[in-house]
Design a protein around this motif. Sequence first.
Motif, short mmCIF file in Angstrom:
data_model
loop_
_atom_site.label_atom_id
_atom_site.label_comp_id
_atom_site.label_asym_id
_atom_site.label_seq_id
_atom_site.Cartn_x
_atom_site.Cartn_y
_atom_site.Cartn_z
N ARG A 195 5.01 -17.36 78.19
CA ARG A 195 4.13 -18.31 77.50
C ARG A 195 3.31 -17.61 76.43
O ARG A 195 3.11 -18.14 75.35
CB ARG A 195 3.21 -19.00 78.50
N CYS A 196 2.84 -16.40 76.73
CA CYS A 196 2.05 -15.66 75.74
C CYS A 196 2.89 -15.31 74.52
O CYS A 196 2.42 -15.37 73.39
CB CYS A 196 1.47 -14.39 76.37
N GLU A 197 4.13 -14.98 74.76
CA GLU A 197 5.05 -14.62 73.66
C GLU A 197 5.29 -15.82 72.75
O GLU A 197 5.30 -15.70 71.53
CB GLU A 197 6.37 -14.14 74.26
N ARG A 198 5.46 -17.00 73.36
CA ARG A 198 5.71 -18.21 72.56
C ARG A 198 4.50 -18.66 71.77
O ARG A 198 4.63 -19.20 70.69
CB ARG A 198 6.17 -19.35 73.47
N ILE A 199 3.30 -18.45 72.31
CA ILE A 199 2.11 -19.00 71.66
C ILE A 199 1.48 -18.06 70.65
O ILE A 199 0.74 -18.49 69.78
CB ILE A 199 1.07 -19.44 72.72
N CYS A 200 1.77 -16.79 70.69
CA CYS A 200 1.15 -15.81 69.78
C CYS A 200 1.49 -16.13 68.33
O CYS A 200 2.66 -16.08 67.93
CB CYS A 200 1.59 -14.40 70.12
N TRP A 256 -4.95 -10.83 66.00
CA TRP A 256 -5.97 -11.61 65.30
C TRP A 256 -7.13 -11.97 66.21
O TRP A 256 -8.07 -12.62 65.79
CB TRP A 256 -5.37 -12.91 64.77
N ASP A 257 -7.04 -11.65 67.48
CA ASP A 257 -8.08 -11.96 68.46
C ASP A 257 -8.30 -13.46 68.62
O ASP A 257 -9.41 -13.92 68.86
CB ASP A 257 -9.40 -11.28 68.09
N CYS A 258 -7.24 -14.23 68.50
CA CYS A 258 -7.37 -15.69 68.60
C CYS A 258 -7.52 -16.15 70.05
O CYS A 258 -7.96 -17.27 70.29
CB CYS A 258 -6.17 -16.37 67.94
N ALA A 259 -7.13 -15.32 71.00
CA ALA A 259 -7.21 -15.60 72.44
C ALA A 259 -6.25 -16.69 72.91
O ALA A 259 -6.38 -17.17 74.03
CB ALA A 259 -8.64 -15.91 72.87
N ALA A 260 -5.30 -17.08 72.10
CA ALA A 260 -4.33 -18.09 72.52
C ALA A 260 -3.54 -17.61 73.73
O ALA A 260 -3.31 -18.38 74.68
CB ALA A 260 -3.37 -18.44 71.37
N CYS A 261 -3.15 -16.35 73.74
CA CYS A 261 -2.39 -15.81 74.86
C CYS A 261 -3.23 -15.72 76.13
O CYS A 261 -2.73 -15.91 77.23
CB CYS A 261 -1.81 -14.44 74.51
N VAL A 262 -4.52 -15.45 75.95
CA VAL A 262 -5.43 -15.37 77.11
C VAL A 262 -5.45 -16.72 77.82
O VAL A 262 -5.34 -16.80 79.04
CB VAL A 262 -6.86 -14.97 76.66
N LYS A 263 -5.54 -17.81 77.05
CA LYS A 263 -5.55 -19.16 77.62
C LYS A 263 -4.18 -19.58 78.13
O LYS A 263 -4.08 -20.32 79.10
CB LYS A 263 -6.03 -20.16 76.58
N ALA A 264 -3.10 -19.11 77.51
CA ALA A 264 -1.76 -19.56 77.87
C ALA A 264 -1.21 -18.90 79.13
O ALA A 264 -0.34 -19.47 79.79
CB ALA A 264 -0.79 -19.29 76.71
N CYS A 265 -1.70 -17.75 79.47
CA CYS A 265 -1.13 -17.00 80.60
C CYS A 265 -1.41 -17.72 81.93
O CYS A 265 -2.57 -17.86 82.32
CB CYS A 265 -1.71 -15.59 80.66
N PRO A 266 -0.36 -18.15 82.63
CA PRO A 266 -0.56 -18.87 83.88
C PRO A 266 -1.03 -17.97 85.03
O PRO A 266 -1.51 -18.44 86.05
CB PRO A 266 0.82 -19.46 84.18
N ARG A 267 -0.90 -16.66 84.88
CA ARG A 267 -1.28 -15.71 85.92
C ARG A 267 -2.64 -15.05 85.66
O ARG A 267 -3.07 -14.21 86.43
CB ARG A 267 -0.21 -14.63 86.05
N ASN A 268 -3.29 -15.39 84.55
CA ASN A 268 -4.56 -14.75 84.16
C ASN A 268 -4.42 -13.24 84.06
O ASN A 268 -5.31 -12.49 84.45
CB ASN A 268 -5.68 -15.13 85.14
N ALA A 269 -3.28 -12.80 83.51
CA ALA A 269 -3.00 -11.38 83.40
C ALA A 269 -3.45 -10.78 82.07
O ALA A 269 -3.32 -9.58 81.86
CB ALA A 269 -1.50 -11.14 83.57
#
Length: 101
Positions: free
Chosen positions: A20-25, A46-59
């Motif tokens: 999910r992080c790969e797709r949303i970055c 870019w520090d957008c944090a999209a991957c932080v929110k998208a990660c289902p495992r909070n990794a």
Amino acid sequence: MAIKIDKSICDGCPDYQEGRCERICPGNLIAKEGEKAEMKRPAECWDCAACVKACPRNAISLYLPEEIGGQGTELKVQQNQKRSLWIFDKEDGSRKVYKTG
């Protein structure tokens, strides 16, 4: 700043070809390396944090600059269907939690 992917938590989103992080970055900076996600070009984040929110495992966490949270502070998120909890873990061991939603 850049993100940090905790490899001990990341499972690479096994139900998807891409994580999910790969797709949303938006910068295409994350890719699976084996079965785990990896930041390929941290300097370009870019520090957008999209991957932080998208990660289902909070990794995934985002390092914050000194002006925001102090050197070594990490921003994490825990989400459910109704709200997000933004968690700031500071270098000194203290923690602040903000609720949104």
